[in-house]
Design a protein around this motif. Structure first.
Motif, PDB file in Angstrom:
ATOM      1  N   ASP A  44       0.805  -1.222   0.000  1.00 15.02           N
ATOM      2  CA  ASP A  44       0.000   0.000   0.000  1.00 15.02           C
ATOM      3  C   ASP A  44       0.839   1.274   0.000  1.00 15.02           C
ATOM      4  O   ASP A  44       0.352   2.338   0.387  1.00 15.02           O
ATOM      5  CB  ASP A  44      -0.934   0.010   1.221  1.00 15.02           C
ATOM      6  N   ASP A  45       2.101   1.201  -0.445  1.00 16.02           N
ATOM      7  CA  ASP A  45       2.969   2.374  -0.445  1.00 16.02           C
ATOM      8  C   ASP A  45       3.364   2.703  -1.881  1.00 16.02           C
ATOM      9  O   ASP A  45       4.177   2.010  -2.499  1.00 16.02           O
ATOM     10  CB  ASP A  45       4.216   2.102   0.410  1.00 16.02           C
ATOM     11  N   ASP A  46       2.785   3.784  -2.436  1.00 13.49           N
ATOM     12  CA  ASP A  46       3.012   4.147  -3.836  1.00 13.49           C
ATOM     13  C   ASP A  46       4.438   4.617  -4.106  1.00 13.49           C
ATOM     14  O   ASP A  46       4.850   4.676  -5.270  1.00 13.49           O
ATOM     15  CB  ASP A  46       2.030   5.248  -4.257  1.00 13.49           C
ATOM     16  N   TRP A  47       5.192   5.002  -3.064  1.00 14.91           N
ATOM     17  CA  TRP A  47       6.563   5.478  -3.262  1.00 14.91           C
ATOM     18  C   TRP A  47       7.390   4.470  -4.034  1.00 14.91           C
ATOM     19  O   TRP A  47       8.186   4.830  -4.906  1.00 14.91           O
ATOM     20  CB  TRP A  47       7.204   5.745  -1.896  1.00 14.91           C
ATOM     21  N   TRP A  48       7.191   3.202  -3.758  1.00 15.56           N
ATOM     22  CA  TRP A  48       7.972   2.141  -4.395  1.00 15.56           C
ATOM     23  C   TRP A  48       7.676   2.047  -5.885  1.00 15.56           C
ATOM     24  O   TRP A  48       8.527   1.632  -6.669  1.00 15.56           O
ATOM     25  CB  TRP A  48       7.676   0.802  -3.717  1.00 15.56           C
ATOM     26  N   ASP A  49       6.465   2.437  -6.275  1.00 23.87           N
ATOM     27  CA  ASP A  49       6.085   2.409  -7.684  1.00 23.87           C
ATOM     28  C   ASP A  49       6.470   3.706  -8.389  1.00 23.87           C
ATOM     29  O   ASP A  49       6.946   3.688  -9.531  1.00 23.87           O
ATOM     30  CB  ASP A  49       4.579   2.176  -7.817  1.00 23.87           C
ATOM     31  N   THR A  50       6.286   4.840  -7.702  1.00 23.69           N
ATOM     32  CA  THR A  50       6.583   6.141  -8.294  1.00 23.69           C
ATOM     33  C   THR A  50       8.019   6.220  -8.762  1.00 23.69           C
ATOM     34  O   THR A  50       8.310   6.755  -9.844  1.00 23.69           O
ATOM     35  CB  THR A  50       6.311   7.268  -7.282  1.00 23.69           C
ATOM     36  N   TRP A  51       8.932   5.686  -7.966  1.00 22.37           N
ATOM     37  CA  TRP A  51      10.354   5.789  -8.287  1.00 22.37           C
ATOM     38  C   TRP A  51      10.939   4.464  -8.775  1.00 22.37           C
ATOM     39  O   TRP A  51      12.156   4.282  -8.774  1.00 22.37           O
ATOM     40  CB  TRP A  51      11.133   6.314  -7.079  1.00 22.37           C
ATOM     41  N   ASN A  52      10.071   3.535  -9.184  1.00 21.72           N
ATOM     42  CA  ASN A  52      10.498   2.265  -9.785  1.00 21.72           C
ATOM     43  C   ASN A  52      11.432   1.478  -8.876  1.00 21.72           C
ATOM     44  O   ASN A  52      12.447   0.922  -9.321  1.00 21.72           O
ATOM     45  CB  ASN A  52      11.168   2.521 -11.147  1.00 21.72           C
ATOM     46  N   VAL A  53      11.073   1.410  -7.599  1.00 16.99           N
ATOM     47  CA  VAL A  53      11.906   0.708  -6.623  1.00 16.99           C
ATOM     48  C   VAL A  53      11.364  -0.691  -6.321  1.00 16.99           C
ATOM     49  O   VAL A  53      12.100  -1.565  -5.864  1.00 16.99           O
ATOM     50  CB  VAL A  53      12.008   1.526  -5.312  1.00 16.99           C
ATOM     51  N   ARG A  54      10.092  -0.930  -6.608  1.00 21.92           N
ATOM     52  CA  ARG A  54       9.495  -2.226  -6.278  1.00 21.92           C
ATOM     53  C   ARG A  54      10.173  -3.373  -7.023  1.00 21.92           C
ATOM     54  O   ARG A  54      10.105  -4.536  -6.598  1.00 21.92           O
ATOM     55  CB  ARG A  54       7.991  -2.199  -6.581  1.00 21.92           C
ATOM     56  N   ARG A  55      10.863  -3.073  -8.103  1.00 21.84           N
ATOM     57  CA  ARG A  55      11.559  -4.110  -8.872  1.00 21.84           C
ATOM     58  C   ARG A  55      12.665  -4.783  -8.062  1.00 21.84           C
ATOM     59  O   ARG A  55      13.162  -5.854  -8.444  1.00 21.84           O
ATOM     60  CB  ARG A  55      12.141  -3.510 -10.144  1.00 21.84           C
ATOM     61  N   HIS A  56      13.057  -4.170  -6.940  1.00 23.75           N
ATOM     62  CA  HIS A  56      14.111  -4.757  -6.104  1.00 23.75           C
ATOM     63  C   HIS A  56      13.552  -5.733  -5.063  1.00 23.75           C
ATOM     64  O   HIS A  56      14.324  -6.276  -4.262  1.00 23.75           O
ATOM     65  CB  HIS A  56      14.881  -3.654  -5.391  1.00 23.75           C
ATOM     66  N   ALA A  57      12.237  -5.942  -5.055  1.00 24.40           N
ATOM     67  CA  ALA A  57      11.625  -6.838  -4.069  1.00 24.40           C
ATOM     68  C   ALA A  57      12.250  -8.229  -4.145  1.00 24.40           C
ATOM     69  O   ALA A  57      12.531  -8.756  -5.231  1.00 24.40           O
ATOM     70  CB  ALA A  57      10.118  -6.932  -4.315  1.00 24.40           C
ATOM     71  N   GLY A  58      12.476  -8.806  -2.957  1.00 22.29           N
ATOM     72  CA  GLY A  58      13.025 -10.151  -2.876  1.00 22.29           C
ATOM     73  C   GLY A  58      14.532 -10.240  -2.918  1.00 22.29           C
ATOM     74  O   GLY A  58      15.091 -11.335  -2.765  1.00 22.29           O
ATOM     75  N   ARG A  59      15.207  -9.098  -3.094  1.00 21.73           N
ATOM     76  CA  ARG A  59      16.670  -9.105  -3.139  1.00 21.73           C
ATOM     77  C   ARG A  59      17.248  -8.806  -1.762  1.00 21.73           C
ATOM     78  O   ARG A  59      16.627  -8.116  -0.944  1.00 21.73           O
ATOM     79  CB  ARG A  59      17.168  -8.060  -4.146  1.00 21.73           C
ATOM     80  N   SER A  60      18.419  -9.299  -1.501  1.00 19.73           N
ATOM     81  CA  SER A  60      19.134  -8.941  -0.281  1.00 19.73           C
ATOM     82  C   SER A  60      19.392  -7.445  -0.276  1.00 19.73           C
ATOM     83  O   SER A  60      19.706  -6.840  -1.315  1.00 19.73           O
ATOM     84  CB  SER A  60      20.462  -9.699  -0.206  1.00 19.73           C
ATOM     85  N   TRP A  61      19.300  -6.838   0.891  1.00 20.10           N
ATOM     86  CA  TRP A  61      19.595  -5.416   1.008  1.00 20.10           C
ATOM     87  C   TRP A  61      21.013  -5.110   0.548  1.00 20.10           C
ATOM     88  O   TRP A  61      21.283  -4.052  -0.029  1.00 20.10           O
ATOM     89  CB  TRP A  61      19.407  -4.959   2.460  1.00 20.10           C
ATOM     90  N   PHE A  62      21.923  -6.038   0.805  1.00 15.89           N
ATOM     91  CA  PHE A  62      23.329  -5.808   0.478  1.00 15.89           C
ATOM     92  C   PHE A  62      23.611  -5.926  -1.020  1.00 15.89           C
ATOM     93  O   PHE A  62      24.698  -5.577  -1.468  1.00 15.89           O
ATOM     94  CB  PHE A  62      24.216  -6.771   1.266  1.00 15.89           C
ATOM     95  N   SER A  63      22.633  -6.409  -1.794  1.00 18.23           N
ATOM     96  CA  SER A  63      22.825  -6.518  -3.240  1.00 18.23           C
ATOM     97  C   SER A  63      22.363  -5.273  -3.985  1.00 18.23           C
ATOM     98  O   SER A  63      22.559  -5.175  -5.195  1.00 18.23           O
ATOM     99  CB  SER A  63      22.064  -7.739  -3.773  1.00 18.23           C
ATOM    100  N   LEU A  64      21.769  -4.316  -3.270  1.00 16.24           N
ATOM    101  CA  LEU A  64      21.192  -3.147  -3.917  1.00 16.24           C
ATOM    102  C   LEU A  64      22.240  -2.077  -4.197  1.00 16.24           C
ATOM    103  O   LEU A  64      23.283  -2.023  -3.530  1.00 16.24           O
ATOM    104  CB  LEU A  64      20.111  -2.533  -3.020  1.00 16.24           C
ATOM    105  N   PRO A  65      21.962  -1.201  -5.174  1.00 19.35           N
ATOM    106  CA  PRO A  65      22.767   0.019  -5.270  1.00 19.35           C
ATOM    107  C   PRO A  65      22.693   0.780  -3.949  1.00 19.35           C
ATOM    108  O   PRO A  65      21.653   0.792  -3.282  1.00 19.35           O
ATOM    109  CB  PRO A  65      22.083   0.797  -6.401  1.00 19.35           C
ATOM    110  N   PHE A  66      23.790   1.394  -3.573  1.00 19.15           N
ATOM    111  CA  PHE A  66      23.896   2.039  -2.266  1.00 19.15           C
ATOM    112  C   PHE A  66      22.804   3.076  -2.040  1.00 19.15           C
ATOM    113  O   PHE A  66      22.144   3.093  -0.991  1.00 19.15           O
ATOM    114  CB  PHE A  66      25.280   2.678  -2.159  1.00 19.15           C
TER     115      PHE A  66
END
Length: 390
Positions: free
Chosen positions: A63-85
């Motif tokens: 229910d948080d549109d922020w993840w969609d607005t900035w195209n961040v939801r695509r990182h779902a299911g990944r380790s935090w340490f695998s993300l861009p800083f």
């Protein structure tokens, strides 16, 4: 042409980004729990966030549109340490705010979990000494006043205004900590003596993109006051975060706290800033993009228009620098003008170095820094820069 410089990531043990996720974020969660008497629900959610960021995967709320607005939801299911800083940090702070109920509904809606830290900075002997120095500063020639305010804004809470009201020898020692110094060009832009600040339809408008609140915001406001009071700009637009972001980032509420602090201290600057806010010479902006995990190269059209209409945009701090030049490992000798060519107008950066990103150095400067400190100079906060692209 695609940007091929590698994006800074968090997955290398011993690296600065890895230490932020593994050490700084857990310590911050504990500080937040200690600073505010959150109830069992919020405390449990913070404990779960701590466990998840260290050992779990990114779990965007439905229910948080922020993840969609900035195209961040695509990182779902990944380790935090695998993300861009930059993405990992932004997601962490978004989840922290959700954990404490900031976005509501409920009684904790809109309560800044970092406000105790911000307010504490204003109630210190160092902050009081800075205001005392204003009287001394007023006795100096105007160019010296501007230089002192500029460097006070650059160094933030590392130094009060007395930092620049010093002997020539002390000033030379302070300047030696600058890895890049375009202060002459910036002074010219700020006073209208050069191309940009005094020309064109937006030439009399300054945009200042704020960094931290508390004691670090005070020098920014004093710099704005000086530039308005002495007619260098007709108006200033102060860009703030629309809600708490990284731990100290300035919001509208933080700005009002700082102005009230200056007024309560009976400073002329405080009263002038209050009037400037009231009559529209100082305008506050809080664009949603200010809390996006994206570089300024991807800014939306309305924000681009805002910066394009200004005679100068001054970006403060490490995070804004990372977003200005891109959070990538470029060769340090990459020209600052090259990576900021997209920016819609004259732009300057005031930054204390607290992360790996750096451009605009000479080969000689880079070699000397590496020989003296290895790579620690990038993140220690003991070095700074002033860079300008007209």
């Amino acid at each position: 042409m695609p940007d091929t410089a590698p994006v800074i990531r968090c997955d290398t043990p011993g690296s600065f980004p890895h230490s932020v996720l593994a050490e700084r974020h857990p310590a911050l969660i504990r500080k937040v729990q200690d600073a505010t008497p959150y109830g069992p629900g919020q405390r449990r959610a913070l404990d779960e966030l701590l466990e998840n960021t260290l050992h779990g995967t990114v779990e965007p709320p439905a229910d948080d549109d922020w993840w969609d607005t900035w195209n961040v939801r695509r990182h779902a299911g990944r380790s935090w340490f695998s993300l861009p800083f930059l993405v990992a940090e932004s997601c962490f702070y978004r989840q922290l705010l959700r954990a404490v109920g900031y976005f509501g509904p409920g009684p904790w809606q809109g309560t800044d979990p970092f406000r105790p830290f911000k307010l504490a900075e204003l109630d210190t002997p160092e902050a009081a000494a800075e205001l005392t120095a204003l009287g001394i500063l007023a006795e100096h020639p105007l160019p010296d006043q501007l230089k002192a305010l500029l460097h006070g804004s650059l160094w933030g809470n590392r130094a009060d205004l007395g930092f620049r009201i010093q002997t020539a020898e002390e000033n030379t020692a302070a300047d030696s900590q600058l890895v890049a110094d375009d202060s002459a060009s910036l002074m010219s832009l700020l006073t209208g003596d050069g191309t940009g600040a005094g020309s064109g339809p937006g030439g009399r408008t300054l945009c200042l993109v704020a960094d931290n609140a508390g004691r670090e915001l005070i020098p920014d406001l004093l710099l704005i006051d000086h530039l308005l009071a002495h007619g260098h700009f007709d108006r200033a637009v102060l860009h703030l975060k629309p809600y708490p972001y990284f731990v100290s980032d300035a919001t509208t509420a933080d700005t009002l706290d700082a102005v009230r602090h200056l007024v309560a201290a009976e400073t002329d600057a405080g009263h002038r800033l209050w009037s400037a806010l009231s009559d529209g010479r100082l305008i506050l902006r809080a664009h949603p993009f200010s809390c996006a995990p994206l570089p300024y190269a991807d800014m939306p059209a309305d924000l681009r228009d805002d910066f394009a209409s200004a005679g100068l945009t001054l970006l403060k701090g490490d995070l804004n620098y990372r977003r200005l030049v891109g959070d990538r490992l470029r060769p340090p000798i990459t020209p600052f003008a090259e990576v900021t060519a997209y920016f819609p107008g004259p732009v300057a950066a005031l930054r204390t170095l607290k992360s790996d990103v750096i451009v605009g150095l000479t080969a000689e400067t880079e070699a000397a820094l590496v020989a003296a400190e290895g790579q620690r100079w990038r993140t220690s906060g003991t070095r700074a820069l002033i860079q300008v692209r007209v």
